[in-house]
Design a protein around this motif. Structure first.
Motif, PDB file in Angstrom:
ATOM      1  N   ARG A 172       0.835  -1.200   0.000  1.00  0.00           N
ATOM      2  CA  ARG A 172       0.000   0.000   0.000  1.00  0.00           C
ATOM      3  C   ARG A 172       0.871   1.252   0.000  1.00  0.00           C
ATOM      4  NH1 ARG A 172      -2.686  -0.278   5.007  1.00  0.00           N
ATOM      5  NH2 ARG A 172      -1.061   1.166   5.647  1.00  0.00           N
ATOM      6  N   SER A 194       0.986   4.353  -2.861  1.00  0.00           N
ATOM      7  CA  SER A 194       0.769   5.787  -2.665  1.00  0.00           C
ATOM      8  C   SER A 194       2.044   6.568  -2.915  1.00  0.00           C
ATOM      9  CB  SER A 194       0.277   6.051  -1.252  1.00  0.00           C
ATOM     10  OG  SER A 194      -0.779   5.193  -0.964  1.00  0.00           O
ATOM     11  N   VAL A 221       2.688   9.920  -5.208  1.00  0.00           N
ATOM     12  CA  VAL A 221       3.229  11.150  -4.629  1.00  0.00           C
ATOM     13  C   VAL A 221       4.540  11.508  -5.305  1.00  0.00           C
ATOM     14  CG1 VAL A 221       4.125  12.194  -2.525  1.00  0.00           C
ATOM     15  CG2 VAL A 221       2.071  10.809  -2.438  1.00  0.00           C
ATOM     16  N   THR A 234       6.120  25.421 -16.143  1.00  0.00           N
ATOM     17  CA  THR A 234       4.830  24.837 -15.809  1.00  0.00           C
ATOM     18  C   THR A 234       4.999  23.406 -15.324  1.00  0.00           C
ATOM     19  OG1 THR A 234       4.557  24.216 -18.106  1.00  0.00           O
ATOM     20  CG2 THR A 234       3.521  26.256 -17.398  1.00  0.00           C
ATOM     21  N   PHE A 235       3.913  22.890 -14.746  1.00  0.00           N
ATOM     22  CA  PHE A 235       3.899  21.561 -14.145  1.00  0.00           C
ATOM     23  C   PHE A 235       4.368  20.509 -15.154  1.00  0.00           C
ATOM     24  CE2 PHE A 235       1.566  17.679 -12.949  1.00  0.00           C
ATOM     25  CZ  PHE A 235       2.101  17.510 -11.695  1.00  0.00           C
ATOM     26  N   HIS A 286       0.116  29.238 -11.560  1.00  0.00           N
ATOM     27  CA  HIS A 286      -0.005  27.780 -11.564  1.00  0.00           C
ATOM     28  C   HIS A 286      -1.321  27.302 -10.953  1.00  0.00           C
ATOM     29  CE1 HIS A 286       3.992  27.375 -13.028  1.00  0.00           C
ATOM     30  NE2 HIS A 286       4.496  28.038 -12.021  1.00  0.00           N
ATOM     31  N   LEU A 290      -2.534  23.534  -9.821  1.00  0.00           N
ATOM     32  CA  LEU A 290      -2.533  23.251  -8.380  1.00  0.00           C
ATOM     33  C   LEU A 290      -3.915  22.835  -7.893  1.00  0.00           C
ATOM     34  CD1 LEU A 290      -0.221  26.040  -6.986  1.00  0.00           C
ATOM     35  CD2 LEU A 290       0.225  23.605  -7.161  1.00  0.00           C
ATOM     36  N   LEU A 296      -3.977  19.304  -8.389  1.00  0.00           N
ATOM     37  CA  LEU A 296      -2.933  18.544  -7.687  1.00  0.00           C
ATOM     38  C   LEU A 296      -3.147  18.497  -6.183  1.00  0.00           C
ATOM     39  CD1 LEU A 296       0.170  19.752  -9.653  1.00  0.00           C
ATOM     40  CD2 LEU A 296      -0.859  17.506  -9.673  1.00  0.00           C
ATOM     41  N   LEU A 325      -5.390  15.704  -5.062  1.00  0.00           N
ATOM     42  CA  LEU A 325      -4.818  14.418  -5.470  1.00  0.00           C
ATOM     43  C   LEU A 325      -3.685  14.013  -4.534  1.00  0.00           C
ATOM     44  CD1 LEU A 325      -4.933  12.285  -7.740  1.00  0.00           C
ATOM     45  CD2 LEU A 325      -3.087  13.509  -8.837  1.00  0.00           C
ATOM     46  N   VAL A 326      -2.765  14.950  -4.305  1.00  0.00           N
ATOM     47  CA  VAL A 326      -1.624  14.631  -3.446  1.00  0.00           C
ATOM     48  C   VAL A 326      -2.093  14.365  -2.022  1.00  0.00           C
ATOM     49  CG1 VAL A 326       0.480  15.542  -2.461  1.00  0.00           C
ATOM     50  CG2 VAL A 326       0.016  15.893  -4.850  1.00  0.00           C
ATOM     51  N   PHE A 328      -3.386  10.881  -1.657  1.00  0.00           N
ATOM     52  CA  PHE A 328      -2.387   9.816  -1.606  1.00  0.00           C
ATOM     53  C   PHE A 328      -1.552   9.881  -0.335  1.00  0.00           C
ATOM     54  CE2 PHE A 328      -3.225   9.307  -6.164  1.00  0.00           C
ATOM     55  CZ  PHE A 328      -3.454   7.950  -6.131  1.00  0.00           C
ATOM     56  N   ILE A 329      -1.407  11.079   0.234  1.00  0.00           N
ATOM     57  CA  ILE A 329      -0.703  11.155   1.522  1.00  0.00           C
ATOM     58  C   ILE A 329      -1.530  10.461   2.601  1.00  0.00           C
ATOM     59  CG2 ILE A 329       0.034  12.740   3.330  1.00  0.00           C
ATOM     60  CD1 ILE A 329       0.955  14.627   1.112  1.00  0.00           C
ATOM     61  N   LEU A 365      -3.582   7.997   2.085  1.00  0.00           N
ATOM     62  CA  LEU A 365      -3.479   6.557   1.834  1.00  0.00           C
ATOM     63  C   LEU A 365      -2.123   6.018   2.255  1.00  0.00           C
ATOM     64  CD1 LEU A 365      -5.200   6.208  -1.622  1.00  0.00           C
ATOM     65  CD2 LEU A 365      -6.051   5.468   0.580  1.00  0.00           C
ATOM     66  N   LEU A 366      -1.094   6.857   2.121  1.00  0.00           N
ATOM     67  CA  LEU A 366       0.256   6.435   2.472  1.00  0.00           C
ATOM     68  C   LEU A 366       0.324   6.072   3.953  1.00  0.00           C
ATOM     69  CD1 LEU A 366       2.997   6.265   1.042  1.00  0.00           C
ATOM     70  CD2 LEU A 366       3.474   8.557   1.790  1.00  0.00           C
ATOM     71  N   LEU A 367      -0.380   6.833   4.787  1.00  0.00           N
ATOM     72  CA  LEU A 367      -0.320   6.569   6.215  1.00  0.00           C
ATOM     73  C   LEU A 367      -1.230   5.421   6.634  1.00  0.00           C
ATOM     74  CD1 LEU A 367       0.039  10.044   7.820  1.00  0.00           C
ATOM     75  CD2 LEU A 367       1.616   8.146   7.891  1.00  0.00           C
ATOM     76  N   GLY A 368      -2.254   5.146   5.833  1.00  0.00           N
ATOM     77  CA  GLY A 368      -3.071   3.999   6.143  1.00  0.00           C
ATOM     78  C   GLY A 368      -4.281   4.301   7.005  1.00  0.00           C
ATOM     79  N   PRO A 369      -5.083   3.263   7.243  1.00  0.00           N
ATOM     80  CA  PRO A 369      -6.407   3.461   7.834  1.00  0.00           C
ATOM     81  C   PRO A 369      -6.393   3.821   9.312  1.00  0.00           C
ATOM     82  CG  PRO A 369      -5.988   1.145   7.464  1.00  0.00           C
ATOM     83  CD  PRO A 369      -4.840   1.878   6.857  1.00  0.00           C
ATOM     84  N   PHE A 412       0.585  21.943 -19.786  1.00  0.00           N
ATOM     85  CA  PHE A 412       1.397  21.023 -18.994  1.00  0.00           C
ATOM     86  C   PHE A 412       2.752  20.835 -19.639  1.00  0.00           C
ATOM     87  CE2 PHE A 412      -2.431  19.804 -16.819  1.00  0.00           C
ATOM     88  CZ  PHE A 412      -1.937  19.590 -15.552  1.00  0.00           C
TER      89      PHE A 412
END
Lengths: 146, 493
Positions: A68, A72, A76, A91-92, B5, B9, B12, B15-16, B19-20, B22-26, B64
């Motif tokens: 998992r 993620s 990231v 730009t991005f 930007h 942004l 983003l 989205l970020v 996922f952060i 999810l990275l740490l978990g439930p 982009f």
């Protein structure tokens, strides 16, 4: 699934599959393939492992939280590479303009950010495939026992 | 530096953050809640800045990787898109504030952190669909939105939610599939995926391959109307919105259904020029479907006994209103449609959230058992009543304004019949909303064994939405003044 032939062949072939998967990921920018294809190949090695040795021993090798986290982290990582270019004033997801070294075309370490981005995609696809597969297996086991 | 930007942004940030989480978990529920909340606050600020920027510059473009279109991917934020981005991010923030303290009681502890992540991914997809100027990008975000929305429905894990989620997933995927076929057809005959370039190449392509373009128009129409739940294609909506957790229902009804209408508007105005549309029977089809939708949605809502199902059927009727404006296709009618996207987002969110509160506080889901609830729990019931009155279209509230503009648009097009439809539908709305309001405040006071208290976040959200209903009703010049040039921009192509 206690077939000796399957186990021996699997033990023999899994490293090769993994190396091949890694090769496809790393050469994604110079030859056909890339993060998605390579990640799937890498994941298929672990799926083979589960088929030969069972889901329990696979869980020991690659615990769920690791899979998992890789998943993620891949996403990231991808966005982080893209954000680098914002700090460089473009730009991005900009590549050369953001100062990533281009290298010599055709070499492995070339194409700047694309190399890293492919790696990030590879991580994500690999771990997503694994998590999907183990979840499906778990469902089946639950239904089988309960 | 950061303002240029903003378009990237805004996609983003959620989205970020997802996922952060999810990275740490439930196990990190508090962290997940705070991250989601912080992301939404940042998002709302960004969206409002973008909104301001569009009032000055008109259209913001973002490439982009610095690649110019047609090679690169472009974000294109015109006034209409900026309007929608602001709606999505602010409703998203309010619903997340509501979720704190309520969510844990509604879904299993184990999935709460994941729920926040899914919620942010859904927001990402909504913002991405609205902001993108690239057809394939839009398709990818459409897929993300269908998958995450279906997961948000099924997250409860009970039998009904699962069934509704699977049904939603299948029909929604069917819709995405036909949109994909349409995109493939368009790409085949024009050679572009960028909306601006497609619009330029289309007339020549139409002369050569008329059938492909007719087919793609049909596929877009079917695909997007399935996803937006226009009347005969609405069958997944009542189950999905009725059995989802409160916060999911609010966002699904308030925002997710609308984003497909935004995509439809993009296709209608940005790709196919208006005189082009008149060759095909899109308008008559939309008018018939939305007329039936408005009437049948209300009639079906009257028959419901479950309060959330009733609200879900009411959404079917309201989606009909929005499509009605697009079917009439006069500037005023399109303003009405866009206004209704805003107003319905506010009204349906407050209705679903307050209904969720009432269900949680009293345990009653049946409409006819709500007698006297308003006396025991005045705040959620007052919020519900305000939303209901706005839905019927009582003048100083915001629902009236959008209906007014839709009616004006229909008169501009010499089609007074649709004004009649709007009036009849308003009476029908009154028929199922008013009894609840009257019964709950004037009925016999019920005896509950214990009086529960709403969390502060829930009270704040309900109050803020109620204020928004009144403000956008009284000061309707605010959104209308913004939308008039937006619609002008759309008609100019």
């Amino acid at each position: 699934m206690r077939d000796l032939i399957v186990r021996v062949i699997a033990r023999f072939i899994i490293p090769f599959i993994q190396v091949y998967g890694l090769y496809i990921v790393l050469y994604g920018h110079v030859s056909p393939g890339g993060g998605f294809a390579g990640g799937t190949v890498m994941a298929s090695s672990l799926i083979l492992y589960v088929m030969a040795f069972g889901a329990r021993s696979e869980k020991r090798r690659l615990p769920e939280w690791v899979a998992r986290s890789i998943e993620s982290a891949g996403a990231v990582f991808f966005v982080a590479i893209g954000l680098v270019s914002l700090f460089q004033g473009t730009t991005f997801l900009a590549n050369q303009a953001a100062g990533f070294p281009m290298g010599i075309p055709g070499r492995v370490f070339s194409a700047g950010a694309i190399f890293l981005l492919t790696f990030g995609i590879g991580m994500k696809v690999f771990s997503t495939m694994i998590t999907l597969f183990t979840h499906l297996i778990e469902e089946e086991e639950k239904e089988g026992t309960g | 530096m950061i303002t240029q930007h903003l378009p990237a942004l805004i996609i983003l940030v959620p989205l970020v953050s997802a996922f952060i989480i999810l990275l740490l978990g439930p196990n990190y529920v508090r962290f997940a809640r705070h991250t989601a909340m912080a992301a939404s606050v940042v998002l709302t600020v960004f969206a409002l800045l973008l909104l301001l920027e569009t009032t000055q510059d008109g259209t913001i473009r973002y490439y982009f990787g610095g690649w110019q279109p047609p090679w690169g991917i472009e974000l294109y934020i015109d006034r209409m898109t900026g309007f929608f981005l602001a709606i999505v991010s602010s409703i998203n923030l309010l619903v997340l504030v509501f979720a704190a303290g309520v969510l844990e009681q509604e879904i299993r502890e184990r999935v709460v952190a994941h729920y926040y992540a899914l919620f942010l991914i859904l927001t990402t997809s909504l913002l991405g669909i609205a902001a993108s100027n690239d057809l394939f990008n839009i398709f990818v975000f459409l897929e993300i939105s269908s998958v995450s929305a279906a997961a948000l429905v099924a997250v409860n894990g009970n039998r009904y939610a699962m069934e509704a989620g699977v049904k939603y997933l299948i029909l929604s995927t069917l819709g995405s599939g036909s949109v994909l076929l349409a995109i493939a057809n368009i790409y085949m005959v024009t050679g572009y995926l960028n909306l601006t370039y497609i619009a330029e190449a289309l007339p020549a392509a139409f002369a050569q391959y008329p059938l492909n373009i007719v087919a793609s128009l049909g596929l877009i129409m079917v695909g997007l109307t399935v996803k937006a739940a226009l009347y005969p294609l609405h069958i997944w909506l009542p189950d999905a919105h009725g059995s989802a957790p409160t916060t999911s229902s609010a966002v699904l009804s308030g925002l997710v259904v609308k984003v497909y209408i935004i995509v439809f508007i993009k296709f209608l105005f940005r790709i196919f020029p208006v005189d082009f549309i008149e060759i095909f029977p899109i308008q008559p089809n939309l008018l018939v479907m939305s007329t039936f939708g408005i009437l049948m949605g209300s009639i079906l809502a009257i028959r419901q006994t479950d309060i959330k199902k009733m609200l879900a059927y009411s959404t079917v009727a309201q989606v009909g209103y929005i499509f009605l404006g697009l079917g009439v296709l006069t500037p005023n009618a399109v303003i009405g449609s866009m206004l209704h996207i805003l107003n319905h987002a506010i009204m349906k969110t407050i209705l679903f959230l307050s209904a969720g509160c009432i269900i949680k506080l009293t345990g009653i889901r049946e409409v006819n058992r709500l007698e006297g609830v308003g006396r025991v729990y005045p705040l959620p019931m007052a919020a519900f009543s305000l939303g209901a009155l706005a839905m019927i279209g009582i003048p100083p509230l915001n629902g009236f304004v959008s209906k007014w503009y839709l009616g004006l648009g229909a008169l501009d097009a010499d089609q007074p019949f649709f004004v009649l439809i709007i009036l009849v539908s308003s009476f029908l709305n009154g028929l199922y909303y008013l009894p609840i309001v009257i019964r709950s405040f004037f009925g016999r006071e019920p005896r509950f064994s214990e009086i529960k208290v709403l969390p502060i976040g829930a009270r704040f959200t309900l109050t803020a939405l109620a204020v928004a209903i009144v403000v956008f009703g009284l000061f309707s010049a605010l959104p209308v003044g913004y939308l008039e040039p937006a619609v002008e921009q759309l008609f100019a192509g």
